[in-house]
Write an enzyme that holds these catalytic residues in place. Structure first.
Site, PDB file in Angstrom:
ATOM      1  N   CYS A  26       0.830  -1.200   0.000  1.00 53.31           N
ATOM      2  CA  CYS A  26       0.000   0.000   0.000  1.00 53.31           C
ATOM      3  C   CYS A  26       0.866   1.251   0.000  1.00 53.31           C
ATOM      4  O   CYS A  26       2.056   1.190   0.283  1.00 53.31           O
ATOM      5  CB  CYS A  26      -0.887   0.014   1.230  1.00 53.31           C
ATOM      6  SG  CYS A  26      -2.029  -1.369   1.312  1.00 53.31           S
ATOM      7  N   GLY A  53      -0.858   0.550  -4.844  1.00 51.54           N
ATOM      8  CA  GLY A  53      -2.181   0.004  -4.556  1.00 51.54           C
ATOM      9  C   GLY A  53      -3.232   0.705  -5.368  1.00 51.54           C
ATOM     10  O   GLY A  53      -3.257   1.934  -5.411  1.00 51.54           O
ATOM     11  N   ASN A 127       0.612   0.681   5.804  1.00 54.30           N
ATOM     12  CA  ASN A 127       1.258  -0.116   4.757  1.00 54.30           C
ATOM     13  C   ASN A 127       1.964  -1.267   5.455  1.00 54.30           C
ATOM     14  O   ASN A 127       2.852  -1.033   6.279  1.00 54.30           O
ATOM     15  CB  ASN A 127       2.257   0.762   4.001  1.00 54.30           C
ATOM     16  CG  ASN A 127       3.128  -0.018   3.024  1.00 54.30           C
ATOM     17  OD1 ASN A 127       4.163   0.461   2.613  1.00 54.30           O
ATOM     18  ND2 ASN A 127       2.708  -1.208   2.646  1.00 54.30           N
ATOM     19  N   GLY A 128       1.574  -2.483   5.119  1.00 54.92           N
ATOM     20  CA  GLY A 128       2.200  -3.648   5.729  1.00 54.92           C
ATOM     21  C   GLY A 128       1.166  -4.669   6.134  1.00 54.92           C
ATOM     22  O   GLY A 128       0.055  -4.674   5.600  1.00 54.92           O
ATOM     23  N   TYR A 265      10.959  -4.654  -7.319  1.00 53.73           N
ATOM     24  CA  TYR A 265       9.707  -4.492  -8.032  1.00 53.73           C
ATOM     25  C   TYR A 265       8.766  -3.432  -7.460  1.00 53.73           C
ATOM     26  O   TYR A 265       8.177  -2.652  -8.201  1.00 53.73           O
ATOM     27  CB  TYR A 265       8.988  -5.861  -8.054  1.00 53.73           C
ATOM     28  CG  TYR A 265       7.552  -5.839  -8.493  1.00 53.73           C
ATOM     29  CD1 TYR A 265       7.197  -5.444  -9.773  1.00 53.73           C
ATOM     30  CD2 TYR A 265       6.548  -6.231  -7.617  1.00 53.73           C
ATOM     31  CE1 TYR A 265       5.873  -5.430 -10.164  1.00 53.73           C
ATOM     32  CE2 TYR A 265       5.220  -6.224  -8.002  1.00 53.73           C
ATOM     33  CZ  TYR A 265       4.893  -5.821  -9.271  1.00 53.73           C
ATOM     34  OH  TYR A 265       3.591  -5.798  -9.654  1.00 53.73           O
TER      35      TYR A 265
END
Ligand code: SF4
Length: 479
Positions: A26, A53, A127-128, A265
Protein backbone atom coordinates in the site's frame (compact mmCIF):
# COMPACT_ATOMS: atom_id res chain seq x y z
CA UNK A 1 -18.04 12.16 8.94
CA UNK A 2 -18.34 11.70 5.23
CA UNK A 3 -18.89 8.24 3.87
CA UNK A 4 -19.21 7.57 0.19
CA UNK A 5 -21.66 5.15 -1.31
CA UNK A 6 -20.28 1.80 -2.33
CA UNK A 7 -19.98 1.53 -6.08
CA UNK A 8 -21.58 -1.47 -7.72
CA UNK A 9 -18.34 -3.31 -8.25
CA UNK A 10 -18.37 -6.99 -9.14
CA UNK A 11 -14.64 -7.45 -9.39
CA UNK A 12 -11.29 -6.08 -10.39
CA UNK A 13 -9.32 -7.20 -13.38
CA UNK A 14 -6.67 -8.62 -11.10
CA UNK A 15 -9.33 -10.54 -9.23
CA UNK A 16 -10.45 -12.40 -12.30
CA UNK A 17 -7.06 -13.80 -12.99
CA UNK A 18 -5.83 -11.63 -15.83
CA UNK A 19 -2.69 -10.52 -14.10
CA UNK A 20 -0.66 -12.66 -11.75
CA UNK A 21 2.10 -10.69 -10.18
CA UNK A 22 3.31 -10.19 -6.69
CA UNK A 23 0.71 -7.86 -5.23
CA UNK A 24 1.91 -4.38 -4.57
CA UNK A 25 2.14 -2.94 -1.13
CA UNK A 26 0.00 0.00 0.00
CA UNK A 27 0.94 3.66 -0.24
CA UNK A 28 0.72 6.01 2.75
CA UNK A 29 1.08 9.77 2.85
CA UNK A 30 0.70 12.62 5.32
CA UNK A 31 1.18 16.38 5.41
CA UNK A 32 1.20 18.92 8.24
CA UNK A 33 0.96 22.30 6.58
CA UNK A 34 -0.84 25.31 8.10
CA UNK A 35 -1.77 27.59 5.20
CA UNK A 36 -1.30 24.86 2.59
CA UNK A 37 -3.97 23.05 0.60
CA UNK A 38 -3.25 19.78 2.40
CA UNK A 39 -6.01 17.74 0.72
CA UNK A 40 -4.70 18.67 -2.74
CA UNK A 41 -1.11 17.89 -1.72
CA UNK A 42 -2.26 14.53 -0.36
CA UNK A 43 -4.15 13.81 -3.56
CA UNK A 44 -1.00 14.34 -5.62
CA UNK A 45 1.11 12.39 -3.13
CA UNK A 46 -1.27 9.45 -3.50
CA UNK A 47 -1.26 9.94 -7.26
CA UNK A 48 2.54 9.42 -7.28
CA UNK A 49 2.14 6.37 -5.03
CA UNK A 50 -0.65 4.82 -7.11
CA UNK A 51 1.61 1.92 -8.16
CA UNK A 52 1.56 0.66 -4.55
CA UNK A 53 -2.18 0.00 -4.56
CA UNK A 54 -5.09 0.52 -6.91
CA UNK A 55 -8.02 -0.92 -5.05
CA UNK A 56 -9.13 2.03 -2.97
CA UNK A 57 -8.01 5.52 -2.06
CA UNK A 58 -8.78 7.77 0.87
CA UNK A 59 -7.90 11.06 2.51
CA UNK A 60 -8.51 12.22 6.09
CA UNK A 61 -8.19 15.92 6.86
CA UNK A 62 -8.46 18.16 9.92
CA UNK A 63 -8.62 21.88 10.48
CA UNK A 64 -8.31 21.49 14.26
CA UNK A 65 -11.96 20.83 15.04
CA UNK A 66 -12.59 17.27 13.92
CA UNK A 67 -11.34 14.81 11.34
CA UNK A 68 -13.15 14.30 8.04
CA UNK A 69 -12.53 11.10 6.08
CA UNK A 70 -13.42 10.40 2.47
CA UNK A 71 -12.53 7.07 0.88
CA UNK A 72 -13.84 4.83 -1.84
CA UNK A 73 -12.99 1.96 -4.13
CA UNK A 74 -10.98 2.88 -7.21
CA UNK A 75 -7.93 4.80 -8.32
CA UNK A 76 -7.11 8.14 -6.70
CA UNK A 77 -8.34 10.00 -9.78
CA UNK A 78 -11.58 8.00 -9.75
CA UNK A 79 -12.27 8.62 -6.07
CA UNK A 80 -11.45 12.35 -5.91
CA UNK A 81 -12.38 15.31 -8.05
CA UNK A 82 -12.24 19.08 -7.48
CA UNK A 83 -15.57 19.07 -5.67
CA UNK A 84 -14.55 16.32 -3.25
CA UNK A 85 -11.20 17.97 -2.52
CA UNK A 86 -12.87 21.34 -1.95
CA UNK A 87 -14.86 19.72 0.87
CA UNK A 88 -11.66 18.59 2.59
CA UNK A 89 -10.40 21.74 4.21
CA UNK A 90 -7.77 21.82 6.93
CA UNK A 91 -4.12 22.10 7.89
CA UNK A 92 -3.16 18.45 8.19
CA UNK A 93 -4.08 15.34 6.25
CA UNK A 94 -3.18 11.72 5.71
CA UNK A 95 -3.90 9.52 2.70
CA UNK A 96 -3.88 5.90 1.65
CA UNK A 97 -3.83 3.78 -1.51
CA UNK A 98 -4.85 0.23 -0.83
CA UNK A 99 -3.75 -3.00 -2.35
CA UNK A 100 -5.36 -6.13 -0.96
CA UNK A 101 -5.80 -9.80 -1.59
CA UNK A 102 -8.62 -11.15 -3.71
CA UNK A 103 -12.03 -10.96 -2.12
CA UNK A 104 -11.29 -8.36 0.53
CA UNK A 105 -11.88 -5.37 -1.69
CA UNK A 106 -14.87 -3.99 0.15
CA UNK A 107 -15.44 -0.33 1.02
CA UNK A 108 -15.10 -1.21 4.71
CA UNK A 109 -11.46 -2.17 4.16
CA UNK A 110 -10.59 1.10 2.44
CA UNK A 111 -8.41 3.43 4.50
CA UNK A 112 -7.72 5.68 6.36
CA UNK A 113 -9.47 3.81 9.16
CA UNK A 114 -10.79 6.05 11.91
CA UNK A 115 -12.08 5.93 15.46
CA UNK A 116 -13.80 8.50 17.63
CA UNK A 117 -12.39 9.05 21.12
CA UNK A 118 -14.64 11.34 23.11
CA UNK A 119 -14.67 14.66 21.32
CA UNK A 120 -11.91 13.87 18.87
CA UNK A 121 -11.18 11.36 16.11
CA UNK A 122 -8.01 9.60 15.03
CA UNK A 123 -7.36 8.34 11.51
CA UNK A 124 -4.72 5.83 10.46
CA UNK A 125 -3.16 4.69 7.16
CA UNK A 126 -1.24 1.43 7.15
CA UNK A 127 1.26 -0.12 4.76
CA UNK A 128 2.20 -3.65 5.73
CA UNK A 129 0.64 -6.58 7.47
CA UNK A 130 0.49 -7.56 11.14
CA UNK A 131 1.45 -11.15 11.93
CA UNK A 132 -0.19 -11.28 15.40
CA UNK A 133 -3.74 -10.18 14.61
CA UNK A 134 -5.43 -13.01 16.50
CA UNK A 135 -3.59 -12.36 19.79
CA UNK A 136 -4.14 -8.61 19.34
CA UNK A 137 -7.87 -9.17 18.79
CA UNK A 138 -7.95 -11.37 21.92
CA UNK A 139 -6.18 -8.68 23.95
CA UNK A 140 -8.73 -6.13 22.76
CA UNK A 141 -11.66 -8.49 23.33
CA UNK A 142 -12.92 -8.20 19.74
CA UNK A 143 -13.63 -10.85 17.13
CA UNK A 144 -10.72 -11.04 14.71
CA UNK A 145 -13.07 -11.57 11.76
CA UNK A 146 -14.81 -8.26 12.38
CA UNK A 147 -11.75 -6.05 11.98
CA UNK A 148 -8.81 -5.73 9.59
CA UNK A 149 -5.35 -5.51 11.13
CA UNK A 150 -5.37 -1.75 10.43
CA UNK A 151 -8.67 -1.34 12.30
CA UNK A 152 -7.27 -3.35 15.21
CA UNK A 153 -4.32 -0.96 15.36
CA UNK A 154 -6.62 2.06 15.25
CA UNK A 155 -8.76 0.56 18.00
CA UNK A 156 -5.78 -0.26 20.23
CA UNK A 157 -4.23 3.19 19.81
CA UNK A 158 -7.59 4.94 20.28
CA UNK A 159 -8.36 3.12 23.54
CA UNK A 160 -4.98 4.02 25.02
CA UNK A 161 -5.16 7.60 23.79
CA UNK A 162 -8.44 7.95 25.63
CA UNK A 163 -6.43 7.55 28.85
CA UNK A 164 -3.25 9.45 28.19
CA UNK A 165 -1.23 11.58 25.72
CA UNK A 166 0.22 10.61 22.34
CA UNK A 167 3.75 9.81 23.55
CA UNK A 168 2.59 7.48 26.30
CA UNK A 169 -0.17 5.92 24.21
CA UNK A 170 2.15 5.08 21.32
CA UNK A 171 4.93 3.88 23.65
CA UNK A 172 2.45 1.49 25.29
CA UNK A 173 0.57 0.23 22.26
CA UNK A 174 3.03 0.05 19.35
CA UNK A 175 5.23 -2.66 20.93
CA UNK A 176 2.11 -4.88 20.99
CA UNK A 177 2.12 -4.97 17.17
CA UNK A 178 4.17 -7.60 15.34
CA UNK A 179 4.88 -7.69 11.63
CA UNK A 180 5.11 -4.91 9.06
CA UNK A 181 3.67 -1.46 9.66
CA UNK A 182 4.60 1.87 8.20
CA UNK A 183 1.85 4.20 9.42
CA UNK A 184 0.65 7.74 9.08
CA UNK A 185 -1.72 8.70 11.91
CA UNK A 186 -3.50 11.94 12.74
CA UNK A 187 -5.89 13.59 15.14
CA UNK A 188 -7.12 17.19 15.10
CA UNK A 189 -3.68 18.63 15.73
CA UNK A 190 -0.95 16.07 15.10
CA UNK A 191 0.56 14.17 12.21
CA UNK A 192 2.44 11.03 13.25
CA UNK A 193 4.68 8.69 11.28
CA UNK A 194 5.56 5.20 12.50
CA UNK A 195 7.95 2.62 11.07
CA UNK A 196 8.05 -0.85 12.63
CA UNK A 197 11.28 -1.95 14.34
CA UNK A 198 12.30 -4.10 11.39
CA UNK A 199 11.56 -1.33 8.88
CA UNK A 200 9.88 -3.72 6.42
CA UNK A 201 8.18 -0.96 4.46
CA UNK A 202 9.69 2.41 3.62
CA UNK A 203 8.62 5.79 5.01
CA UNK A 204 10.33 9.10 4.28
CA UNK A 205 10.18 12.61 5.72
CA UNK A 206 10.15 15.78 3.65
CA UNK A 207 9.61 19.52 3.97
CA UNK A 208 7.40 21.87 1.95
CA UNK A 209 6.81 25.60 2.46
CA UNK A 210 7.10 25.43 6.24
CA UNK A 211 5.12 22.19 6.37
CA UNK A 212 6.23 18.59 6.90
CA UNK A 213 5.44 15.61 4.69
CA UNK A 214 5.49 11.84 5.19
CA UNK A 215 5.38 9.48 2.20
CA UNK A 216 5.98 5.82 1.44
CA UNK A 217 8.55 6.75 -1.19
CA UNK A 218 10.54 9.76 -2.29
CA UNK A 219 8.49 9.98 -5.51
CA UNK A 220 5.59 11.07 -3.26
CA UNK A 221 7.68 14.07 -2.17
CA UNK A 222 8.96 14.91 -5.65
CA UNK A 223 5.52 15.31 -7.17
CA UNK A 224 4.53 18.10 -4.76
CA UNK A 225 7.94 19.79 -4.80
CA UNK A 226 8.81 18.77 -1.22
CA UNK A 227 12.46 18.42 -0.23
CA UNK A 228 13.61 15.04 1.01
CA UNK A 229 14.96 15.28 4.57
CA UNK A 230 15.59 11.64 5.53
CA UNK A 231 14.09 8.19 5.89
CA UNK A 232 12.17 7.48 9.09
CA UNK A 233 14.42 4.98 10.90
CA UNK A 234 13.17 1.48 11.72
CA UNK A 235 11.46 1.67 15.11
CA UNK A 236 11.16 5.46 14.98
CA UNK A 237 7.96 7.37 15.71
CA UNK A 238 7.86 10.98 14.55
CA UNK A 239 5.29 13.35 16.02
CA UNK A 240 4.58 16.60 14.18
CA UNK A 241 2.47 19.38 15.69
CA UNK A 242 2.23 23.04 16.55
CA UNK A 243 5.23 22.73 18.89
CA UNK A 244 7.48 21.25 16.21
CA UNK A 245 8.81 17.83 15.26
CA UNK A 246 10.08 15.22 17.69
CA UNK A 247 10.95 11.53 17.62
CA UNK A 248 10.36 8.78 20.15
CA UNK A 249 11.71 5.24 20.01
CA UNK A 250 9.29 2.90 21.78
CA UNK A 251 10.68 -0.43 20.54
CA UNK A 252 13.30 -2.40 22.46
CA UNK A 253 14.71 -4.53 19.65
CA UNK A 254 15.37 -2.64 16.43
CA UNK A 255 16.98 -4.58 13.60
CA UNK A 256 16.46 -3.39 10.04
CA UNK A 257 14.95 -5.94 7.66
CA UNK A 258 13.57 -3.88 4.79
CA UNK A 259 11.75 -5.83 2.07
CA UNK A 260 14.26 -6.58 -0.69
CA UNK A 261 11.38 -6.58 -3.19
CA UNK A 262 11.10 -2.83 -2.74
CA UNK A 263 14.30 -2.80 -4.81
CA UNK A 264 13.22 -5.52 -7.24
CA UNK A 265 9.71 -4.49 -8.03
CA UNK A 266 7.52 -2.58 -5.57
CA UNK A 267 9.08 0.86 -5.43
CA UNK A 268 8.97 3.27 -8.33
CA UNK A 269 12.24 3.43 -10.28
CA UNK A 270 12.52 7.19 -9.72
CA UNK A 271 12.46 6.74 -5.94
CA UNK A 272 15.59 6.41 -3.82
CA UNK A 273 16.01 4.12 -0.84
CA UNK A 274 18.90 3.75 1.61
CA UNK A 275 20.68 6.35 -0.48
CA UNK A 276 20.42 4.29 -3.66
CA UNK A 277 18.50 4.97 -6.86
CA UNK A 278 15.98 2.16 -7.40
CA UNK A 279 16.43 2.48 -11.16
CA UNK A 280 20.21 2.21 -10.96
CA UNK A 281 19.94 -0.83 -8.66
CA UNK A 282 17.63 -2.55 -11.13
CA UNK A 283 20.05 -1.84 -13.97
CA UNK A 284 22.83 -3.43 -11.94
CA UNK A 285 20.60 -6.49 -11.40
CA UNK A 286 20.34 -6.80 -15.18
CA UNK A 287 24.10 -6.38 -15.66
CA UNK A 288 24.77 -9.10 -13.10
CA UNK A 289 22.11 -11.33 -14.69
CA UNK A 290 23.88 -11.03 -18.05
CA UNK A 291 27.15 -12.15 -16.43
CA UNK A 292 25.51 -15.04 -14.56
CA UNK A 293 23.28 -16.28 -17.40
CA UNK A 294 24.55 -15.13 -20.81
CA UNK A 295 22.55 -15.96 -23.94
CA UNK A 296 23.43 -15.97 -27.64
CA UNK A 297 20.50 -13.92 -28.96
CA UNK A 298 19.60 -11.05 -31.32
CA UNK A 299 17.63 -8.76 -28.98
CA UNK A 300 16.89 -8.09 -25.30
CA UNK A 301 13.23 -7.32 -24.56
CA UNK A 302 11.82 -6.17 -21.21
CA UNK A 303 8.51 -7.24 -19.72
CA UNK A 304 7.19 -3.71 -19.11
CA UNK A 305 7.30 -1.83 -16.93
CA UNK A 306 9.20 -3.19 -13.98
CA UNK A 307 11.48 -5.34 -16.17
CA UNK A 308 12.74 -2.33 -18.14
CA UNK A 309 15.77 -1.18 -16.08
CA UNK A 310 17.05 -4.76 -15.64
CA UNK A 311 16.65 -5.39 -19.40
CA UNK A 312 18.58 -2.18 -20.11
CA UNK A 313 21.35 -3.35 -17.79
CA UNK A 314 21.38 -6.82 -19.36
CA UNK A 315 21.54 -5.41 -22.91
CA UNK A 316 24.33 -2.96 -22.07
CA UNK A 317 26.44 -5.57 -20.29
CA UNK A 318 25.92 -8.20 -23.00
CA UNK A 319 26.24 -5.67 -25.86
CA UNK A 320 23.02 -6.91 -27.40
CA UNK A 321 20.41 -4.47 -28.85
CA UNK A 322 17.63 -3.48 -26.42
CA UNK A 323 14.24 -3.47 -28.13
CA UNK A 324 10.70 -2.68 -27.00
CA UNK A 325 8.91 -5.83 -28.11
CA UNK A 326 5.93 -5.63 -25.78
CA UNK A 327 3.61 -2.71 -25.15
CA UNK A 328 1.79 -2.35 -21.87
CA UNK A 329 -1.69 -0.94 -21.71
CA UNK A 330 -0.85 1.62 -19.06
CA UNK A 331 -4.39 2.65 -18.44
CA UNK A 332 -5.87 -0.75 -17.70
CA UNK A 333 -5.21 -0.32 -13.97
CA UNK A 334 -8.31 -1.41 -12.20
CA UNK A 335 -11.73 -1.20 -13.69
CA UNK A 336 -15.18 -1.73 -12.31
CA UNK A 337 -16.24 -3.31 -15.59
CA UNK A 338 -15.88 -7.07 -15.77
CA UNK A 339 -14.32 -8.33 -19.01
CA UNK A 340 -16.20 -10.87 -21.10
CA UNK A 341 -15.26 -14.53 -20.81
CA UNK A 342 -13.61 -14.33 -24.23
CA UNK A 343 -11.43 -11.43 -23.04
CA UNK A 344 -10.61 -13.33 -19.87
CA UNK A 345 -9.41 -16.23 -21.98
CA UNK A 346 -7.04 -13.87 -23.76
CA UNK A 347 -5.45 -13.36 -20.36
CA UNK A 348 -2.23 -11.46 -20.56
CA UNK A 349 -3.24 -9.69 -23.79
CA UNK A 350 -5.45 -7.41 -21.77
CA UNK A 351 -2.29 -5.95 -20.32
CA UNK A 352 0.53 -6.60 -22.80
CA UNK A 353 0.60 -6.71 -26.58
CA UNK A 354 3.57 -7.78 -28.76
CA UNK A 355 5.13 -5.66 -31.51
CA UNK A 356 5.34 -8.42 -34.12
CA UNK A 357 7.87 -6.60 -36.32
CA UNK A 358 10.38 -6.53 -33.45
CA UNK A 359 10.00 -10.22 -32.63
CA UNK A 360 9.59 -11.99 -35.98
CA UNK A 361 12.50 -14.33 -36.76
CA UNK A 362 14.52 -13.16 -33.73
CA UNK A 363 16.27 -14.99 -30.92
CA UNK A 364 15.01 -13.14 -27.86
CA UNK A 365 16.05 -12.68 -24.24
CA UNK A 366 12.98 -11.66 -22.27
CA UNK A 367 13.77 -9.97 -18.92
CA UNK A 368 11.22 -9.95 -16.09
CA UNK A 369 11.65 -9.10 -12.41
CA UNK A 370 10.03 -12.18 -10.87
CA UNK A 371 7.94 -15.29 -11.50
CA UNK A 372 5.33 -15.97 -8.85
CA UNK A 373 2.77 -18.54 -9.96
CA UNK A 374 4.00 -18.98 -13.52
CA UNK A 375 0.76 -19.17 -15.48
CA UNK A 376 0.85 -15.54 -16.65
CA UNK A 377 4.50 -15.91 -17.65
CA UNK A 378 3.58 -19.02 -19.64
CA UNK A 379 0.91 -17.08 -21.53
CA UNK A 380 3.40 -14.31 -22.16
CA UNK A 381 6.01 -16.70 -23.60
CA UNK A 382 3.39 -18.27 -25.82
CA UNK A 383 2.35 -14.82 -27.06
CA UNK A 384 5.96 -13.87 -27.90
CA UNK A 385 6.43 -17.13 -29.81
CA UNK A 386 3.18 -16.65 -31.70
CA UNK A 387 4.44 -13.20 -32.68
CA UNK A 388 7.29 -14.97 -34.51
CA UNK A 389 10.25 -15.19 -32.10
CA UNK A 390 12.52 -18.12 -33.04
CA UNK A 391 13.91 -18.65 -29.56
CA UNK A 392 12.81 -17.25 -26.18
CA UNK A 393 15.30 -17.20 -23.30
CA UNK A 394 13.82 -15.95 -20.03
CA UNK A 395 15.98 -14.08 -17.53
CA UNK A 396 14.62 -13.11 -14.11
CA UNK A 397 16.20 -10.30 -12.08
CA UNK A 398 15.54 -11.95 -8.69
CA UNK A 399 16.08 -15.46 -7.26
CA UNK A 400 13.26 -18.07 -7.31
CA UNK A 401 10.25 -16.93 -5.25
CA UNK A 402 9.60 -19.96 -3.00
CA UNK A 403 8.03 -18.79 0.24
CA UNK A 404 4.87 -16.78 0.97
CA UNK A 405 5.16 -13.26 2.31
CA UNK A 406 3.43 -12.38 5.58
CA UNK A 407 4.41 -8.73 5.60
CA UNK A 408 1.95 -7.13 3.22
CA UNK A 409 2.56 -8.76 -0.17
CA UNK A 410 -0.12 -10.87 -1.76
CA UNK A 411 1.69 -13.99 -2.94
CA UNK A 412 -0.97 -16.56 -2.17
CA UNK A 413 -0.26 -19.96 -0.61
CA UNK A 414 3.13 -21.60 -0.80
CA UNK A 415 1.82 -24.42 -3.01
CA UNK A 416 0.79 -21.78 -5.57
CA UNK A 417 4.37 -20.52 -5.91
CA UNK A 418 5.86 -22.30 -8.88
CA UNK A 419 9.44 -22.26 -7.56
CA UNK A 420 8.39 -24.02 -4.37
CA UNK A 421 7.08 -26.97 -6.42
CA UNK A 422 9.50 -27.21 -9.36
CA UNK A 423 13.22 -27.07 -10.11
CA UNK A 424 14.52 -24.39 -12.48
CA UNK A 425 14.64 -27.01 -15.27
CA UNK A 426 11.05 -28.05 -14.59
CA UNK A 427 9.94 -24.41 -14.61
CA UNK A 428 11.69 -23.90 -17.96
CA UNK A 429 9.82 -26.92 -19.34
CA UNK A 430 6.51 -25.68 -17.95
CA UNK A 431 7.02 -22.21 -19.44
CA UNK A 432 8.24 -23.72 -22.74
CA UNK A 433 11.29 -21.43 -22.90
CA UNK A 434 14.60 -22.30 -24.57
CA UNK A 435 16.48 -21.42 -21.39
CA UNK A 436 15.75 -19.89 -17.99
CA UNK A 437 18.12 -18.05 -15.65
CA UNK A 438 17.40 -16.45 -12.26
CA UNK A 439 19.66 -13.86 -10.64
CA UNK A 440 21.56 -15.32 -7.68
CA UNK A 441 20.91 -14.13 -4.12
CA UNK A 442 24.42 -12.67 -3.92
CA UNK A 443 23.89 -10.98 -7.27
CA UNK A 444 20.66 -9.38 -6.08
CA UNK A 445 22.06 -8.16 -2.79
CA UNK A 446 25.22 -6.76 -4.38
CA UNK A 447 23.15 -4.95 -7.01
CA UNK A 448 21.26 -3.04 -4.30
CA UNK A 449 24.57 -1.61 -2.97
CA UNK A 450 23.01 -1.71 0.52
CA UNK A 451 24.29 -3.69 3.53
CA UNK A 452 22.79 -7.16 2.86
CA UNK A 453 22.04 -7.67 6.57
CA UNK A 454 19.45 -4.91 6.38
CA UNK A 455 17.06 -6.87 4.14
CA UNK A 456 14.18 -9.25 4.58
CA UNK A 457 14.66 -11.99 1.99
CA UNK A 458 12.16 -14.46 3.46
CA UNK A 459 10.23 -15.19 0.26
CA UNK A 460 13.51 -16.11 -1.45
CA UNK A 461 15.29 -17.88 1.41
CA UNK A 462 12.62 -18.98 3.92
CA UNK A 463 14.50 -17.01 6.59
CA UNK A 464 11.62 -15.11 8.23
CA UNK A 465 12.66 -12.25 10.50
CA UNK A 466 9.62 -12.69 12.81
CA UNK A 467 7.57 -15.53 14.26
CA UNK A 468 4.84 -16.53 11.84
CA UNK A 469 2.05 -18.09 13.92
CA UNK A 470 -0.01 -20.71 12.09
CA UNK A 471 -0.01 -18.84 8.82
CA UNK A 472 2.38 -20.68 6.52
CA UNK A 473 -0.27 -22.86 5.00
CA UNK A 474 -2.95 -20.23 4.80
CA UNK A 475 -1.35 -17.17 3.25
CA UNK A 476 -2.10 -13.82 4.81
CA UNK A 477 -4.21 -10.83 3.94
CA UNK A 478 -2.38 -7.70 2.95
CA UNK A 479 -3.14 -4.08 3.43
S1 SF4 B 1 8.89 -11.98 2.47
FE1 SF4 B 1 9.64 -11.16 0.50
S2 SF4 B 1 8.02 -9.74 -0.23
FE2 SF4 B 1 7.67 -10.15 1.98
S3 SF4 B 1 8.72 -8.51 3.07
FE3 SF4 B 1 10.16 -10.21 2.96
S4 SF4 B 1 11.33 -9.85 1.06
FE4 SF4 B 1 9.51 -8.55 0.97
Amino acid sequence: MLQSEILGSTGWLDDVGLVQKVGESCGVFGVYGPGLDVARLTYFGLFALQHRGQESAGIAVSGGTGVTVYKDLGLVAQVFDEQRLAGLDGHLAIGHNRYSTTGSGSWENAQPSYRAIGERTIALSHNGNLSNTSSLADDLGVLQETMSDSELMTEAIGRELDRTDWDRALSTVLPMFEGAFSLTIMDDDHLIGVRDPLGFRPLVLGRIDGGMVLASETCGLDIIGADFIREIAPGEVIIIGQDGVRSIHPFKNVKQRTCVFEFVYFSRPDSTMSGQSIHAARRRMGERLAAEHPADVDVVIPVPESGIPAAQGFAAAARIPYVDGLVKNRYIGRTFINPTQQMRDQGVRMKLNPITQELEGKRVVLVDDSIVRGSTTRQLISMVKKAGANEVHLRVSSPPYKWPCFYGMDTGRQEELIASRMTVEEIADFLEVDSLGYLSMDGLLEATAVDPNRFCTACLTGDYPTEIPDMRSTGAPST
